[in-house]
Design an enzyme around this catalytic site. Structure first.
Site: not given
Ligand SMILES: NC(=O)C1=CN([C@@H]2O[C@H](COP(=O)(O)OP(=O)(O)OC[C@H]3O[C@@H](n4cnc5c(N)ncnc54)[C@H](O)[C@@H]3O)[C@@H](O)[C@H]2O)C=CC1
Ligand SMILES: O=C(O)C(=O)CO
Length: 320
Positions: A74, A158, A234, A263, A284
């Site tokens: 994502t 999320l 992140r 990472e 991660h």
């Molecule tokens: N650790 C892991 O394995 C994973 C990490 N991630 C991370 O999680 C993040 C979020 O994923 P999703 O929820 O699926 O994305 P999403 O795009 O559905 O949600 C992100 C939200 O953050 C909001 N946003 C943007 N800038 C902001 C700010 N300055 N303050 C507050 N909110 C803000 C956006 O408006 C949006 O509502 C991804 O960008 C990725 O970096 C995602 C999947 C797995």
């Molecule tokens: O989906 C994401 O953003 C992750 O960090 C997993 O690779």
């Protein structure tokens, strides 16, 4: 036939990648790709699939054939979106594939901070339960989540799924406005007001120029004394030096991180070496349940096939 190159396919573990294969796709998978190998490997590619390989503006400028970057993630912070735009390369990501896996990891981490499962397990293994004068051992204080507040920073897929779990635990959910916003949306609190009220802060916003080091010494000083910080988004959202200081000084009662700025981290990374029981770091893997990885592959295949059919699916650029 679309020449399609997956640069870091081994990051998908044992997921079945066969849904990516199709008559119109010539797929080459590399386990991992170093920065020095990127250009050579993508020279003949129409479509690049990447999880965390960095594709910067200079690299994109040198790949005239490339038409689509298909993120196996994502988060898009490893791609220079402006560079992609400048060179007419479309970028798409996968969405919502981990909206059960990541919130589950948020609570695995949070429950370790509150219930000290690892410390009790170690105590039992070390024979300390057997030596206890009572039926139980109460060496590590346990606190309840019920009645506490969780601030969700980034209320997307999320953040919303994590909020639901928090509510199921009897927590009150707070949402913050972005720190530089000129107006505060209904249902949100100004960023620093929200920080001061939250017992637990869970990060779910993307890493962008605007969110880099959002959690710095100023933010930690604004947090409620004794608060817990969970970061599954992140690493770059946090000033890691300031975090270590906040933990050492007790400003924060605990932190759990699934992500770090670099990472994998260098072996001498100060947070990796810090011997603090109130700091938990996982590598991660929040996204990486077997189920979520397979959902990711299905979405990758759908993104690639949409492109082959003249459409874009989950496009970050160009946006519709
Ligand atoms: N650790 C892991 O394995 C994973 C990490 N991630 C991370 O999680 C993040 C979020 O994923 P999703 O929820 O699926 O994305 P999403 O795009 O559905 O949600 C992100 C939200 O953050 C909001 N946003 C943007 N800038 C902001 C700010 N300055 N303050 C507050 N909110 C803000 C956006 O408006 C949006 O509502 C991804 O960008 C990725 O970096 C995602 C999947 C797995
Ligand atoms: O989906 C994401 O953003 C992750 O960090 C997993 O690779």
């Amino acid at each position: 036939m679309y020449q399609t190159v997956f640069l870091d396919a081994a990051s998908m573990g044992d997921a079945d990648l066969s849904p990516l294969q199709a008559d119109n796709i010539a797929l080459t998978c590399f386990n991992a790709t170093t920065p020095a190998q990127v250009l050579n490997r993508l020279q003949q590619a129409d479509i690049a699939i990447v999880n965390k390989v960095v594709l910067d503006a200079t690299t994109l400028a040198a790949l005239p054939r490339l038409k689509l970057i298909c993120l196996a993630a994502t988060g898009a912070n490893n791609i220079d979106l402006a560079g992609a735009q400048q060179h007419g390369i479309a970028v798409c990501n996968v969405r919502g594939y981990a909206d059960t896996a990541v919130p589950q990891q948020v609570f695995a981490l949070l429950l370790q901070l509150t219930n000290k499962v690892q410390q009790y397990q170690n105590a039992v293994r070390a024979g300390r339960w057997s030596q206890s004068p009572h039926f139980c051992l109460l060496d590590y204080p346990v606190t309840e989540l019920a009645g506490k507040t969780m601030l969700i920073v980034g209320y997307g897929a999320l953040g919303q799924a994590t909020a639901k779990l928090a509510q199921a635990f009897g927590m009150q959910v707070l949402l913050s406005e972005q720190p530089d916003a000129s107006i505060c949306r209904a249902g949100r609190l100004p960023f620093f007001t929200a920080l001061a009220q939250a017992d637990v802060v869970s990060l779910h916003c993307p890493l962008t120029a605007g969110t880099e080091r959002l959690f710095n010494a100023r933010a930690f000083a604004a947090m409620k004394p004794g608060a817990l910080l969970i970061n599954t988004a992140r690493g770059g959202l946090i000033d890691e030096t300031a975090l270590l200081q906040a933990l050492q000084q007790g400003t924060l009662a605990g932190a759990a991180l699934d992500v770090l700025t670099e990472e994998p981290p260098p072996p001498a990374h100060p947070l990796v070496l810090a011997d603090l029981p109130q700091l938990i770091i996982t590598p991660h893997m929040a996204w990486a349940s077997a189920e979520a990885r397979q959902r990711m592959v299905q979405q990758l295949a759908a993104n690639v096939q949409a492109f082959a059919g003249g459409q874009l699916r989950n496009a970050l650029w160009p946006q519709h």
